[in-house]
Motif scaffolding. Structure first.
Motif, mmCIF file in Angstrom:
data_model
loop_
_atom_site.group_PDB
_atom_site.id
_atom_site.type_symbol
_atom_site.label_atom_id
_atom_site.label_comp_id
_atom_site.label_asym_id
_atom_site.label_seq_id
_atom_site.Cartn_x
_atom_site.Cartn_y
_atom_site.Cartn_z
ATOM 1 N N VAL A 1 0.850 -1.191 0.000
ATOM 2 C CA VAL A 1 0.000 0.000 0.000
ATOM 3 C C VAL A 1 0.883 1.237 0.000
ATOM 4 O O VAL A 1 1.867 1.314 0.743
ATOM 5 C CB VAL A 1 -0.937 0.009 1.227
ATOM 6 N N THR A 2 0.530 2.192 -0.841
ATOM 7 C CA THR A 2 1.259 3.452 -0.894
ATOM 8 C C THR A 2 0.327 4.526 -1.433
ATOM 9 O O THR A 2 -0.854 4.271 -1.684
ATOM 10 C CB THR A 2 2.519 3.330 -1.773
ATOM 11 N N GLU A 3 0.862 5.734 -1.589
ATOM 12 C CA GLU A 3 0.076 6.827 -2.152
ATOM 13 C C GLU A 3 0.305 6.925 -3.656
ATOM 14 O O GLU A 3 1.412 6.695 -4.140
ATOM 15 C CB GLU A 3 0.468 8.157 -1.509
ATOM 16 N N ALA B 1 -3.514 3.785 -2.386
ATOM 17 C CA ALA B 1 -3.717 2.728 -3.377
ATOM 18 C C ALA B 1 -3.174 1.407 -2.845
ATOM 19 O O ALA B 1 -2.140 1.377 -2.173
ATOM 20 C CB ALA B 1 -3.029 3.078 -4.693
ATOM 21 N N ALA B 2 -3.883 0.332 -3.152
ATOM 22 C CA ALA B 2 -3.459 -1.012 -2.763
ATOM 23 C C ALA B 2 -3.043 -1.786 -4.003
ATOM 24 O O ALA B 2 -3.796 -1.853 -4.982
ATOM 25 C CB ALA B 2 -4.590 -1.735 -2.046
ATOM 26 N N ARG C 1 -8.404 4.012 -2.067
ATOM 27 C CA ARG C 1 -9.318 4.545 -3.077
ATOM 28 C C ARG C 1 -9.072 3.893 -4.434
ATOM 29 O O ARG C 1 -9.917 3.964 -5.316
ATOM 30 C CB ARG C 1 -9.145 6.066 -3.193
ATOM 31 N N GLU C 2 -7.907 3.277 -4.579
ATOM 32 C CA GLU C 2 -7.560 2.594 -5.821
ATOM 33 C C GLU C 2 -7.048 1.194 -5.504
ATOM 34 O O GLU C 2 -6.404 0.977 -4.471
ATOM 35 C CB GLU C 2 -6.483 3.367 -6.591
ATOM 36 N N VAL C 3 -7.329 0.248 -6.399
ATOM 37 C CA VAL C 3 -6.810 -1.116 -6.293
ATOM 38 C C VAL C 3 -6.171 -1.482 -7.626
ATOM 39 O O VAL C 3 -6.795 -1.322 -8.678
ATOM 40 C CB VAL C 3 -7.916 -2.130 -5.948
ATOM 41 N N VAL C 4 -4.928 -1.936 -7.565
ATOM 42 C CA VAL C 4 -4.193 -2.325 -8.769
ATOM 43 C C VAL C 4 -3.759 -3.778 -8.607
ATOM 44 O O VAL C 4 -3.151 -4.137 -7.590
ATOM 45 C CB VAL C 4 -2.954 -1.427 -8.987
ATOM 46 N N ARG D 1 8.650 2.710 -6.474
ATOM 47 C CA ARG D 1 8.418 2.241 -7.841
ATOM 48 C C ARG D 1 6.932 2.059 -8.105
ATOM 49 O O ARG D 1 6.437 2.364 -9.195
ATOM 50 C CB ARG D 1 9.161 0.928 -8.080
ATOM 51 N N LEU D 2 6.214 1.568 -7.110
ATOM 52 C CA LEU D 2 4.768 1.419 -7.268
ATOM 53 C C LEU D 2 4.103 2.780 -7.433
ATOM 54 O O LEU D 2 3.235 2.961 -8.288
ATOM 55 C CB LEU D 2 4.185 0.696 -6.053
#
Length: 216
Positions: free
Chosen positions: A148-150, A161-162, A192-195, A212-213
């Motif tokens: 998880v990061t921004e 974002a996850a 709020r986002e899932v990748v 990097r993510l």
């Protein structure tokens, strides 16, 4: 992992926490019972404290999250960074050395790791540890790995974002994962986002490369 190890080998698995500047200084052992999720207690003779992220370096009470610190008098602590005075000044706060880890101490003296201070995300003005969000998502039955990061969505806006690696054969739905988080986290901590990814980018020693993510 602890349960699987004990079942497979019949022996306990003891943990230790350390860093290049001081080697290991927190651990479990036959005399320090294992608490799953904690690396243990400060070893005998080590002076460890939790300091505020900002402000005066006065140790915080049990349960408060702050910077994990060890006293400068520790004989195993490095003498300093060779020819890097600015970096050295950044990690020395009064009588304490701080390496950037966030943690808390419980009433029994066990250390609980809360992530890296430089990984902390800002969600609607609140500080959010990615570790807390990751611990919720990794418990989902379809999730193999998670980071998880921004993510920047505009110049002045970033969202949590996850990044999910599903378990083999699983096809978790984005909305189902968000609902899972919503049942277990405060609203401002939820992604709020899932990748979805096949693998997470890692350093040679296995650490997830959050930058990097975030960079895409």
């Amino acid at each position: 992992l602890l349960a699987e190890w004990r079942e497979a080998t019949g022996t306990p698995l003891y943990e230790a926490l350390g860093m290049s500047e001081i080697s290991t200084y927190i651990s479990t052992s036959p005399r320090v019972p294992i608490k799953p999720g904690s690396p243990g207690k400060p070893q005998p003779g080590r002076r460890v404290a939790i300091l505020p992220v900002e402000g005066t370096p006065d140790p915080l009470p049990p349960g408060e999250v702050g910077l994990l610190a060890i006293h400068r008098s520790d004989p195993a602590l490095m003498l300093g960074y060779w020819n890097r005075p600015e970096e050295e000044a950044a990690v020395m706060r009064g009588d304490w050395f701080v390496g950037g880890d966030l943690a808390s101490l419980d009433e029994d003296g066990y250390v609980w790791f809360e992530g890296r201070n430089d990984d902390i995300m800002n969600a609607f003005g609140y500080r959010v540890s990615p570790n807390e969000v990751e611990s919720v998502l990794i418990a989902h039955p379809d999730v193999q790995e998670v980071a998880v990061t921004e993510l920047p969505v505009r110049d002045d806006v970033r969202v949590i974002a996850a990044f999910i690696v599903p378990k083999p054969g699983a096809q978790p739905a984005r909305d189902a994962l968000l609902a899972w988080c919503g049942e277990r986290l405060a609203a401002y901590k939820c992604p709020r986002e899932v990748v979805f990814l096949e693998t997470l980018p890692r350093t040679p020693n296995g650490k997830v490369q959050r930058k990097r993510l975030a960079a895409g």
